[in-house]
Scaffold this motif. Structure first.
Motif, short mmCIF file in Angstrom:
data_model
loop_
_atom_site.label_atom_id
_atom_site.label_comp_id
_atom_site.label_asym_id
_atom_site.label_seq_id
_atom_site.Cartn_x
_atom_site.Cartn_y
_atom_site.Cartn_z
N GLY A 181 2.82 -8.14 -5.39
CA GLY A 181 3.75 -7.33 -4.62
C GLY A 181 5.14 -7.30 -5.21
O GLY A 181 5.77 -6.25 -5.33
N THR A 193 5.34 0.72 -4.03
CA THR A 193 5.14 0.00 -2.77
C THR A 193 4.03 0.63 -1.94
O THR A 193 3.25 -0.06 -1.29
CB THR A 193 6.46 -0.02 -1.96
N ALA A 196 1.02 -0.67 -3.37
CA ALA A 196 0.88 -2.08 -3.02
C ALA A 196 0.32 -2.23 -1.60
O ALA A 196 -0.47 -3.13 -1.32
CB ALA A 196 2.23 -2.79 -3.14
N GLU A 203 0.82 -7.74 -0.17
CA GLU A 203 1.35 -7.07 -1.36
C GLU A 203 2.38 -6.01 -0.96
O GLU A 203 3.44 -5.89 -1.58
CB GLU A 203 0.22 -6.39 -2.15
N SER A 207 6.28 -6.14 -1.89
CA SER A 207 6.77 -5.03 -2.71
C SER A 207 7.97 -4.37 -2.05
O SER A 207 8.95 -4.02 -2.72
CB SER A 207 5.65 -4.01 -2.92
#
Length: 233
Positions: A181, A193, A196, A203, A207
């Motif tokens: 992340g 993101t 993620a 994650e 992120s």
């Protein structure tokens, strides 16, 4: 039809339709390179080019959508809050990782632009490529870059990061959820993101955290690094 094109509804509608087509295509194919954002950008460019529609007409609606970048970025605090204990547990490795990522991004941009003998304005425009768009634009303006180039660089960086992130994690056997992340958020901001979050809640939360902190560090550190860079060069 021309009156509709000149209203904000045109830009909003074409953006939503293009993204939905991209999302449908990605879900059906599961091919990383067919990222929804990449497909939607391509479709919008094709429509504007084929029908000879001015960019200014599209921007009347596109700019309205851009206003949601801030609230969406803030909303990433929700999954982060759910993982607050994990953040407390790994705070030092997380901060060191994000700082290292920001520094590496700066050095790589300066090195590559120097190798290819780019204009100094291009250096300033590309330096904020790995942070979220609202912060990147402000940093670019502050250090003397060209915001429009910065936006393009940010979008390309995000898309590439989202496409290759799972592959990179697999090749280098990065199994730790926090590490994945932080790496994705630091290098490829909001678009990364989103990817993620597909990989897992932890994650996604890490992120989002990395995206926010890397933006802050970049805003504070880059102007100083630019001064040092100018002195050295």
């Amino acid at each position: 039809m021309e009156w509709f094109i000149e209203t904000p509804y045109f830009g909003i509608l074409i953006s939503i339709v293009a993204f939905e087509i991209g999302l449908y295509t990605y879900k059906k194919t599961k091919i990383p390179v067919l990222h929804p954002l990449l497909i939607s950008i391509t479709l919008i460019i094709l429509v504007l080019s084929i029908f000879d529609i001015q960019l200014s007409s599209y921007e009347k609606g596109g700019d309205i959508l851009s206003l949601f970048l801030g609230p969406v970025t803030v909303a990433l605090a929700i999954p982060l809050y759910k993982q607050i204990e994990l953040l407390k547990k790994h705070k030092m490795p997380i901060l060191i990782g994000i700082f290292t990522g920001v520094l590496t991004s700066f050095i790589s941009v300066v090195s590559l632009t120097k190798i290819f003998n780019y204009d100094i304005k291009m250096v300033y425009s590309l330096v904020p490529k790995s942070i979220t768009t609202p912060i990147g634009i402000e940093v670019s303006q502050t250090i003397g870059g060209i915001p429009s180039i910065t936006v393009v660089a940010i979008v390309i960086t995000g898309i590439i990061g989202a496409i290759i992130a799972p592959l990179v994690c697999k090749i280098f056997k990065i199994d730790d959820k926090v590490a994945r992340g932080i790496a994705i958020g630091t290098s490829s901001h909001a678009v990364g993101t989103a990817k993620a979050m597909e990989m897992g809640e932890t994650e996604g939360a890490m992120s989002g955290l990395a995206m926010g902190i890397s933006g802050l560090i970049t805003a504070l550190l880059v102007p100083l690094l630019i001064v040092i860079f100018n002195i050295v060069i």
